[in-house]
Write a protein that holds these residues in place. Structure first.
Motif, PDB file in Angstrom:
ATOM      1  N   ARG A 180       0.819  -1.212   0.000  1.00 60.66           N
ATOM      2  CA  ARG A 180       0.000   0.000   0.000  1.00 60.66           C
ATOM      3  C   ARG A 180       0.856   1.266   0.000  1.00 60.66           C
ATOM      4  NH1 ARG A 180      -4.608   1.961   4.450  1.00 60.66           N
ATOM      5  NH2 ARG A 180      -4.675   4.129   3.716  1.00 60.66           N
ATOM      6  N   PHE A 181       1.914   1.278   0.790  1.00 54.41           N
ATOM      7  CA  PHE A 181       2.714   2.492   0.938  1.00 54.41           C
ATOM      8  C   PHE A 181       4.047   2.322   0.227  1.00 54.41           C
ATOM      9  CE2 PHE A 181      -0.085   2.329   4.636  1.00 54.41           C
ATOM     10  CZ  PHE A 181      -0.703   3.570   4.544  1.00 54.41           C
ATOM     11  N   VAL A 182       4.473   3.378  -0.416  1.00 51.09           N
ATOM     12  CA  VAL A 182       5.762   3.376  -1.094  1.00 51.09           C
ATOM     13  C   VAL A 182       6.616   4.501  -0.518  1.00 51.09           C
ATOM     14  CG1 VAL A 182       4.902   4.821  -3.001  1.00 51.09           C
ATOM     15  CG2 VAL A 182       6.941   3.425  -3.334  1.00 51.09           C
ATOM     16  N   PHE A 183       7.912   4.245  -0.430  1.00 55.26           N
ATOM     17  CA  PHE A 183       8.871   5.199   0.127  1.00 55.26           C
ATOM     18  C   PHE A 183       9.969   5.420  -0.902  1.00 55.26           C
ATOM     19  CE2 PHE A 183       7.110   2.416   3.346  1.00 55.26           C
ATOM     20  CZ  PHE A 183       6.690   3.277   4.352  1.00 55.26           C
ATOM     21  N   TRP A 184      10.403   6.665  -1.055  1.00 56.28           N
ATOM     22  CA  TRP A 184      11.531   6.929  -1.937  1.00 56.28           C
ATOM     23  C   TRP A 184      12.408   8.011  -1.339  1.00 56.28           C
ATOM     24  CZ3 TRP A 184       6.489   7.756  -4.100  1.00 56.28           C
ATOM     25  CH2 TRP A 184       6.061   9.093  -4.086  1.00 56.28           C
ATOM     26  N   THR A 192      10.315  10.366   1.313  1.00 57.87           N
ATOM     27  CA  THR A 192       8.881  10.632   1.191  1.00 57.87           C
ATOM     28  C   THR A 192       8.105   9.331   1.306  1.00 57.87           C
ATOM     29  OG1 THR A 192       9.303  12.507  -0.286  1.00 57.87           O
ATOM     30  CG2 THR A 192       7.077  11.588  -0.307  1.00 57.87           C
ATOM     31  N   GLN A 193       6.967   9.380   2.003  1.00 57.36           N
ATOM     32  CA  GLN A 193       6.044   8.256   2.072  1.00 57.36           C
ATOM     33  C   GLN A 193       4.766   8.630   1.324  1.00 57.36           C
ATOM     34  OE1 GLN A 193       3.642   5.457   5.343  1.00 57.36           O
ATOM     35  NE2 GLN A 193       4.828   7.198   6.034  1.00 57.36           N
ATOM     36  N   TYR A 194       4.270   7.707   0.496  1.00 57.93           N
ATOM     37  CA  TYR A 194       3.109   7.973  -0.354  1.00 57.93           C
ATOM     38  C   TYR A 194       2.142   6.801  -0.256  1.00 57.93           C
ATOM     39  CZ  TYR A 194       0.588   9.399  -4.625  1.00 57.93           C
ATOM     40  OH  TYR A 194      -0.372   9.797  -5.536  1.00 57.93           O
ATOM     41  N   ASP A 195       0.858   7.106  -0.142  1.00 56.53           N
ATOM     42  CA  ASP A 195      -0.199   6.096  -0.068  1.00 56.53           C
ATOM     43  C   ASP A 195      -0.682   5.783  -1.486  1.00 56.53           C
ATOM     44  OD1 ASP A 195      -2.423   4.519   0.357  1.00 56.53           O
ATOM     45  OD2 ASP A 195      -3.399   5.890   1.761  1.00 56.53           O
TER      46      ASP A 195
END
Length: 497
Positions: A180-184, A192-195
């Motif tokens: 569900r969550f991606v981090f870059w 950054t964390q993105y849903d």
């Protein structure tokens, strides 16, 4: 369309400019303070714009920096200064950006905490996707030419949303265990964390000044950030990117080191970090609250590494083209030196079964060859000639082929398809003649391959993985890495980790 607020784009920005006659052309520091510090910070550490330090600009030639300062960058907040500064002043300013600061830049826990922002707390976000696409067959596509990310439906090959990111993402995104969550991370330290389900940013934090990559724990609780500058490993809580701890990286004699890379080893419940300036490998368990460091002696200074499928052994690239080495993580020692020529890119190595044997193949940054190594005896089985030095190698458990680029050679337009059983080139493709073909990734089923044409007028090209026929292409500005959710969270055979 959902969008992130632009947070760090451009090379140098000017809010108020004085006539060039008031500035001595020889004074790069004064030029910087007058024209750049409002966006890039007085000490060049970055603020609204990215850090402007030699480490941050390593991949931007100084001539290119002169061009950007003079002409600006389209579709960013970076204007051109050709009408404000003389040619001599622009050259002086560019040269100053590549000078090391008089005092080492500093970035500590207090500064990390100050940078932390939460945009949308996890608990307040609906726990279901806002789209109908398969959430496990999404691709996160990095469009490096204008610093954007595309979220792509991996069945229809349609962009669901597209948004700007921090300047120069680096090291490949990582995912929560459920996808569900991606981090870059960006090269200048922003994480950054993105849903992916709600297509919204969750949080961000600046964990360093010059960052190599990030790793996520298999239990979904932590991220670890590998930094060149400062010399540190930073542990973040994956829930909201709040700081857990900073681990200063030194050997037992106190010699500081940059961190070459950090990855997670799921069966070991640990992070593994290779160090660039001391001959050590660190294993750091994340199932222990104090994150103890286990030091393993390396046979050289390490630049990158990968694992065997069982995560028992680490295969590492040594500095100065000294080949590769195999480290037994249980025994904590080097057990084999592999006489690989040139500069193997073991971090992009992949494994599969060949004639009933486990093997690994690695591209080579300096020479046109793929090296196939037996994982049962660590001997080189075959060197497959290619049309030039390559950087990325990818496959899938359901595909008979492995795909490699020749990113660094004169034949950059070429991508070569390798028969994994014959250990030979099955087909050579030229997706867009004259333009650099680089980095492929498979969908979750191994039915399709996505390939990047790394050019301002480039494209994301989709192929049938069996017939090797083109299905579709999406125009993009220097698309680079693309990452399939299912393959990444399952550490799938054929993709990097």
């Amino acid at each position: 369309m959902h969008r992130l607020t632009p947070l760090s784009i451009g090379l140098a920005a000017l809010l108020i400019a004085l006539p060039s006659s008031v500035m001595a052309a020889s004074d790069g520091a004064s030029l910087y303070q007058q024209h750049c510090q409002s966006c890039h910070a007085p000490e060049r550490l970055g603020a609204q714009g990215p850090a402007l330090l030699p480490e941050s600009l390593a991949r931007l030639p100084q001539k290119a920096a002169v061009q950007v300062i003079s002409q600006g960058r389209p579709a960013t907040q970076m204007p051109g200064f050709a009408q404000t500064l003389s040619g001599a002043e622009i050259n002086t300013l560019a040269a100053y950006l590549y000078e090391k600061p008089s005092a080492p830049p500093h970035w500590d826990a207090a500064q990390i905490n100050t940078s932390h922002q939460v945009f949308n707390p996890r608990a307040q976000l609906p726990a279901k996707p806002v789209f109908t696409a398969d959430p496990l067959n999404l691709f996160v596509v990095v469009e490096s030419g204008n610093h954007h990310i595309n979220i792509l439906d991996g069945d229809k090959f349609e962009v669901i949303t597209r948004f700007p990111t921090h300047f120069a993402l680096h090291g490949g995104p990582k995912f929560s265990p459920d996808g569900r969550f991606v981090f870059w991370a960006s090269r200048d330290g922003w994480v950054t964390q993105y849903d992916l389900w709600n297509l919204k940013p969750v949080a961000q934090v600046r964990a360093g000044i010059n960052t190599r990559n990030i790793a996520s724990s298999q239990d979904g609780r932590y991220l670890m950030v590998a930094n060149y500058l400062p010399n540190s490993l930073v542990v973040l809580n994956a829930e909201d990117l709040s700081l857990n701890r900073v681990i200063e990286v030194t050997d037992q004699q106190g010699t500081a080191s940059r961190v070459s890379a950090v990855y997670t080893a799921p069966p070991r419940n640990s992070f593994i970090a290779a160090l660039k300036d001391v001959q050590e490998i660190w294993e750091i368990p994340y199932d222990k609250p104090d994150f103890p460091v286990r030091r393993l002696r390396a046979g050289d200074y390490l630049d990158d590494f990968s694992f065997d499928p069982q995560y028992r052994h680490l295969l590492a690239t040594s500095r100065d083209s000294h080949g590769g080495q195999v480290v037994d993580l249980d025994a904590g020692k080097v057990i084999k030196k592999i006489p690989l020529q040139g500069m193997p890119h073991l971090g992009s190595g992949i494994s599969w079964t060949w004639q009933g044997r486990p093997v690994m193949a690695t591209p080579n940054i300096q020479q046109g060859r793929l090296s196939v190594i037996g994982l049962d005896n660590w001997e080189i089985i075959k060197e497959i000639p290619t049309e030039g030095p390559g950087f990325f190698l990818r496959s899938h458990v359901n595909s008979p082929y492995a795909w490699t680029d020749v990113f660094f050679g004169p034949n950059q337009e070429v991508v070569q398809v390798i028969d994994k059983q014959n250990l030979s080139v099955a087909k050579t493709l030229r997706p867009m003649p004259g333009k650099n073909a680089a980095h492929v990734e498979f969908d979750r089923y191994g039915k399709h391959v996505l390939l990047s044409v790394w050019d301002q007028d480039g494209a994301l090209i989709i192929y049938n993985a069996d017939t090797l026929e083109e299905i579709k292409r999406l125009p993009m500005n220097k698309p680079s890495g693309k990452y399939n959710v299912f393959n990444k969270i399952n550490y799938a055979e054929g993709t990097s980790h």
